[in-house]
Design a protein around this motif. Structure first.
Motif, PDB file in Angstrom:
ATOM      1  N   THR A  32      36.827  44.557  29.509  1.00  0.00           N
ATOM      2  CA  THR A  32      38.151  45.004  29.074  1.00  0.00           C
ATOM      3  C   THR A  32      38.039  46.193  28.125  1.00  0.00           C
ATOM      4  O   THR A  32      38.748  47.196  28.262  1.00  0.00           O
ATOM      5  CB  THR A  32      38.897  43.848  28.382  1.00  0.00           C
ATOM      6  N   SER A  75      38.970  50.232  28.882  1.00  0.00           N
ATOM      7  CA  SER A  75      39.907  50.913  27.971  1.00  0.00           C
ATOM      8  C   SER A  75      39.270  52.154  27.378  1.00  0.00           C
ATOM      9  O   SER A  75      39.889  53.219  27.310  1.00  0.00           O
ATOM     10  CB  SER A  75      40.344  49.947  26.862  1.00  0.00           C
ATOM     11  N   CYS A  84      45.029  52.255  34.756  1.00  0.00           N
ATOM     12  CA  CYS A  84      45.479  50.886  35.034  1.00  0.00           C
ATOM     13  C   CYS A  84      46.448  50.824  36.211  1.00  0.00           C
ATOM     14  O   CYS A  84      46.785  49.733  36.679  1.00  0.00           O
ATOM     15  CB  CYS A  84      46.102  50.275  33.786  1.00  0.00           C
ATOM     16  N   SER A 116      43.958  47.231  37.931  1.00  0.00           N
ATOM     17  CA  SER A 116      44.860  46.518  37.019  1.00  0.00           C
ATOM     18  C   SER A 116      44.152  45.381  36.295  1.00  0.00           C
ATOM     19  O   SER A 116      43.366  44.638  36.883  1.00  0.00           O
ATOM     20  CB  SER A 116      46.046  45.960  37.813  1.00  0.00           C
ATOM     21  N   TRP A 117      44.403  45.262  35.005  1.00  0.00           N
ATOM     22  CA  TRP A 117      44.008  44.092  34.223  1.00  0.00           C
ATOM     23  C   TRP A 117      45.054  43.901  33.131  1.00  0.00           C
ATOM     24  O   TRP A 117      45.638  44.839  32.635  1.00  0.00           O
ATOM     25  CB  TRP A 117      42.599  44.227  33.653  1.00  0.00           C
ATOM     26  N   ASN A 118      45.307  42.654  32.792  1.00  0.00           N
ATOM     27  CA  ASN A 118      46.442  42.329  31.927  1.00  0.00           C
ATOM     28  C   ASN A 118      46.063  41.766  30.561  1.00  0.00           C
ATOM     29  O   ASN A 118      46.939  41.429  29.771  1.00  0.00           O
ATOM     30  CB  ASN A 118      47.367  41.323  32.633  1.00  0.00           C
ATOM     31  N   LYS A 147      48.913  47.399  27.335  1.00  0.00           N
ATOM     32  CA  LYS A 147      48.362  48.757  27.273  1.00  0.00           C
ATOM     33  C   LYS A 147      47.550  49.003  26.002  1.00  0.00           C
ATOM     34  O   LYS A 147      46.867  50.019  25.886  1.00  0.00           O
ATOM     35  CB  LYS A 147      49.495  49.787  27.356  1.00  0.00           C
TER      36      LYS A 147
END
Length: 426
Positions: A151, A155, A161, A165-167, A284
């Motif tokens: 993660t 970033s 994203c 996609s990652w949440n 974000k």
């Protein structure tokens, strides 16, 4: 660029580093750089490690004054392809941290003093050692650390994203008492320690899901939004790592299908929509991670489940995991001289090497293995209580032999299943 040029441009394989966690005394003001320098000298003196270990006694005056402990943690020699770690020639990743002693604060949302969340500054004293004492059959702890690392990497590298996609959402689900909430808290603590070079401190915000259902109709959705507005204020401080814990997330994400069919009030729809909207807004930010647990996954809205990057089942421990839990408990009682530390208790790896053959050296350890198999089906929460109950119900002396203690432990396990049977039949 030719293919050969691309290959030359790629970095060589980097051997996994060994993590060293250094707990600095709370009153110490010495810089992390100086502490790391002295710890490196200490580790080079030891030269070799055969797995995880912790040092609390030092000869170095600097370490005596400023450091509580030095721990080599989360080593897996089989994955490193080694039987031992050469501390002089292995990449060591040192993490210096100080434990916060203030405890939990309460976050309130309205004039009725509604306690909507508990709030800790991390790393916190009350979570110290929790990670090491959580035992699971799968590699869930390692997987969660790798997830957090990826993660951050994505970033930092500004991965789009909209393409990938990652949440930043983790969902741990399974029966009650299996350690889901403890794992979330321990993960938040561990990440704050491992990322101490990046973030000055961490914050854990545990949302009280039940309190967000207002006694006033249609207010719950607004309370969820208010709660996340407060969380946004914490996130805006880029110097802190923010971990949001939603325990029993099904309380907030009851399936909208039930609401639409009239089985649940329409307020539940607003709550789910508000939560999903807030998650989409804060994902974000690179310094936030959302940790959730559930005992009843069938009640969770599918849109929320879909947002979870990791959906990890946490079940009851296997006999091997039960053995490790009991082994850690008995070793603690030996250290405190409640069990007479006159006989050796072998760990599971030693029994595996000896192919679980019973002899004079393995007799008591094999007895514990039998009790572990006898305990299969009990939750981790229950297993941690049984060593206390064994002493309370079957031992009347201040100290006890390991043999007599194991007999008491076996009896209390039988009693546990008998009590469960009476409850189920009543």
């Amino acid at each position: 660029m030719e293919v050969g040029d691309l290959e030359n441009a790629l970095p060589d394989y980097v051997e996994p580093s060994v993590h060293v966690e250094i707990c600095q005394n709370p009153c110490s003001t010495l810089t992390a750089a100086i502490i790391k320098e002295h710890v490196m000298q200490l580790l080079h003196q030891h030269r070799t490690a055969y797995g995880d270990f912790i040092l609390t006694e030092f000869d170095d005056p600097i370490l005596i004054k400023h450091v509580k402990s030095v721990a080599i943690c989360d080593t897996d020699l089989s994955k490193l392809g080694k039987q031992a770690i050469d501390l002089c020639h292995t990449q060591l990743d040192l993490h210096v941290f100080q434990l916060q002693e203030d405890g939990a604060a309460s976050e309130e949302l309205d004039d009725d003093n509604l306690s909507a969340a508990s709030h800790w500054i991390l790393p916190a004293v009350e979570f110290h050692g929790m990670w090491e004492n959580l035992i699971f059959d799968s590699s869930v702890k390692e997987d969660l650390l790798h997830y957090a690392a990826t993660t951050l990497l994505f970033s930092d590298q500004n991965v789009d994203c909209n393409v990938i996609s990652w949440n930043r959402v983790i969902l741990l689900h399974g029966p009650p008492g299996t350690g889901k909430t403890s794992l979330c808290k321990a993960l938040a603590q561990k990440l704050c320690i491992r990322l101490s070079n990046r973030y000055s401190y961490g914050q854990l915000i545990e949302i009280n899901s039940h309190s967000l259902f207002s006694k006033w109709f249609s207010e719950s959705g607004k309370l969820v939004m208010k709660m996340f507005q407060k969380i946004q204020e914490f996130i805006d401080n880029q110097d802190a790592l923010i971990c949001v814990l939603i325990d029993e997330v099904e309380s907030l994400t009851a399936a909208r299908k039930s609401s639409m069919s009239g089985a649940e009030p329409s307020d539940a729809i607003r709550v789910v929509n508000a939560l999903l909207t807030q998650i989409d807004q804060i994902k974000k930010h690179p310094n936030v991670i959302i940790l959730t647990t559930s005992n009843v996954t069938g009640a969770i809205d599918l849109a929320f489940v879909d947002r979870a990057d990791i959906k990890q089942y946490i079940g009851h421990p296997s006999p091997a995991a039960v053995f490790k839990i009991y082994h850690s408990c008995l070793c603690e009682l030996m250290r405190k001289r409640i069990i007479q530390p006159l006989q050796q208790l072998l760990d599971l790896r030693a029994l595996e090497v000896m192919e679980f053959k019973e002899n004079d050296a393995t007799k008591l350890s094999m007895r514990l293995w039998e009790i572990a198999n006898q305990s299969h089906g009990l939750s981790g929460r229950t297993l941690r209580k049984l060593p206390f109950l064994a002493h309370a119900l079957y031992i009347q002396t201040r100290t006890v032999s390991l043999k007599d203690y194991l007999a008491a432990l076996s009896e209390v396990v039988k009693r546990q299943f008998e009590e469960r049977g009476h409850l189920e039949s009543s």
